[in-house]
Design an enzyme around this catalytic site. Structure first.
Site, PDB file in Angstrom:
ATOM      1  N   ARG A 395       0.838  -1.207   0.000  1.00  0.00           N
ATOM      2  CA  ARG A 395       0.000   0.000   0.000  1.00  0.00           C
ATOM      3  C   ARG A 395       0.866   1.247   0.000  1.00  0.00           C
ATOM      4  NH1 ARG A 395      -2.917   3.990   2.729  1.00  0.00           N
ATOM      5  NH2 ARG A 395      -5.022   4.244   1.943  1.00  0.00           N
ATOM      6  N   CYS A 396       1.902   1.253   0.822  1.00  0.00           N
ATOM      7  CA  CYS A 396       2.803   2.420   0.884  1.00  0.00           C
ATOM      8  C   CYS A 396       3.433   2.723  -0.472  1.00  0.00           C
ATOM      9  CB  CYS A 396       3.955   2.168   1.867  1.00  0.00           C
ATOM     10  SG  CYS A 396       3.500   2.242   3.584  1.00  0.00           S
ATOM     11  N   MET A 397       3.718   1.663  -1.222  1.00  0.00           N
ATOM     12  CA  MET A 397       4.472   1.840  -2.468  1.00  0.00           C
ATOM     13  C   MET A 397       3.580   2.163  -3.667  1.00  0.00           C
ATOM     14  SD  MET A 397       7.459  -1.054  -2.302  1.00  0.00           S
ATOM     15  CE  MET A 397       6.344  -2.462  -2.299  1.00  0.00           C
TER      16      MET A 397
END
Length: 406
Positions: A395-397
């Protein structure tokens, strides 16, 4: 015509922005990685290969993948964008007027590919072939950075986030990340995919100092049905939440914002490291942090243009009400308490939902992935031995720019 719109966290994902880790990671060393917000140095080739596996998994799911480096190169082809970026990234305030001018002159000669690489990946004094009469270069060692690398650009989720019919260009908390936002401002202003398109810029697009109004996309969950769930974290302030909420309401893009006050430490840097939305009624949660008694506020628009802020008993009930659900299914991090803590640190909760009930996560988080599987969530696994060292998962990426509602 593709629409720039993100209607949920779990609807079919259609377009996403990633940043393949390249030159910036080669500049990470044990002596500077903490300042650059990494816990460790990464094996650069391996990190790139893992990222390619992530992009390939998305493409196989029918998602169009845009890469930040390519978008930046294409944006630099627009003369106005190039001039704006050089002025803002190489400002007189950052370098002093003499050195800034010399540096801009040097960079202006580069082709777009090289310039994008340097803006994203950094430049050391030893790599700078020009002489300047400024004091600054004379006061630095050869391996000091003229332009600091931006390894955290890997986490495209944070720098900008699309919420319903618009985007927030986020004023970042840490100096190591603040320059990232200018790249996204330029891309959203001038790149042909975005220029002239019909979308709202809620926040962060002016050349201002945003003071205490920090917000990062890892704290923003577009849970759907006109609601957003935002974490007040180590990197997102109440001032940031209220500014974004006020603009969502002003443009009629959201009916409520639920704000949850998280503990302020690195293991739960952003809300999405301890809680993600996996299916319409299902969330993954790290229970050590996401306790039922976390302070929660509900922000709603009032007729006079102001907003109503009320404290509510529980974030779980607030989400159930917003999504019109009888009850939420909560899947907690897997394994015993040691395993759960380890897997949360390795981003077991930070999965990217591709469509309802299908998520991408790191293969190393075996206990949690098994739990997801048993709960009927399909996990598409990707390798993350290197990428995970930056403390960020799928999700962060990823920065979704087009996704269906629920």
């Amino acid at each position: 015509m593709n629409k720039l719109y993100v209607g949920s966290e779990v609807g079919q994902l259609r377009r996403v922005l990633l940043n393949r880790p390249e030159r910036a990671l080669t500049h990470l060393t044990p002596s500077n990685c903490h300042e650059l917000l990494f816990d460790d140095v990464l094996a650069v080739e391996a990190a790139g290969e893992e990222h390619d596996a992530f992009a390939k998994t998305l493409t196989e799911q029918g998602v169009e993948v845009l890469l930040l480096h390519d978008l930046l190169v294409e944006t630099l082809e627009v003369a106005e964008a190039r001039a704006w970026l050089l002025k803002n990234q190489i400002s007189d305030f950052r370098y002093g007027p003499t050195f800034a001018k010399d540096l801009r002159t040097y960079l202006a000669e580069m082709d777009n590919e090289h310039l994008a690489t340097v803006l994203l990946g950094g430049l050391a004094y030893s790599e700078l072939p020009i002489k300047s009469s400024s004091m600054l270069p004379k006061m630095h060692r050869p391996l000091d950075f003229v332009i600091e690398p931006l390894p955290n650009h890997l986490f495209t989720r944070d720098t900008s986030c699309w919420v319903y019919g618009g985007v927030s260009l986020n004023p970042m908390m840490k100096p190591a990340r603040q320059r990232e936002t200018n790249h996204l401002r330029a891309i959203y202003r001038w790149h042909p995919v975005f220029a002239g398109q019909d979308f709202i810029k809620y926040f962060g697009d002016e050349d201002l100092h945003y003071d205490n109004a920090n917000i990062e996309g890892g704290d923003v969950l577009v849970i759907g049905k006109g609601a957003a769930l935002i974490g007040i974290s180590e990197r997102t302030t109440p001032q940031g939440v209220e500014n974004l909420a006020a603009n969502l309401f002003k443009h009629g893009q959201a009916k409520e914002v639920i704000a949850v006050d998280l503990p302020k430490h690195r293991s739960c840097m952003h809300l999405d490291t301890v809680m993600t939305h996996m299916d319409i009624d299902t969330f993954s949660v790290y229970p050590e942090i996401m306790r039922k008694d976390l302070d929660t506020w509900r922000l709603t628009p009032k007729d006079d243009g102001d907003m109503k802020v009320e404290k509510v008993p529980s974030y779980i009930h607030a989400i159930e009400n917003a999504l019109e659900l009888d009850y939420l299914k909560i899947i907690t991090t897997g394994g015993d308490s040691y395993e759960a803590e380890r897997e949360q640190w390795n981003d077991a909760n930070n999965v990217l939902t591709v469509k309802p009930g299908v998520v991408i996560g790191y293969e190393r988080n075996v206990y949690t992935n098994e739990k997801y599987d048993k709960a009927g969530i399909e996990v598409l696994t990707i390798p993350g031995n290197e990428l995970g060292r930056g403390r960020g998962g799928a999700r962060c990426m990823s920065c979704p720019i087009e996704r269906d509602g629920i």
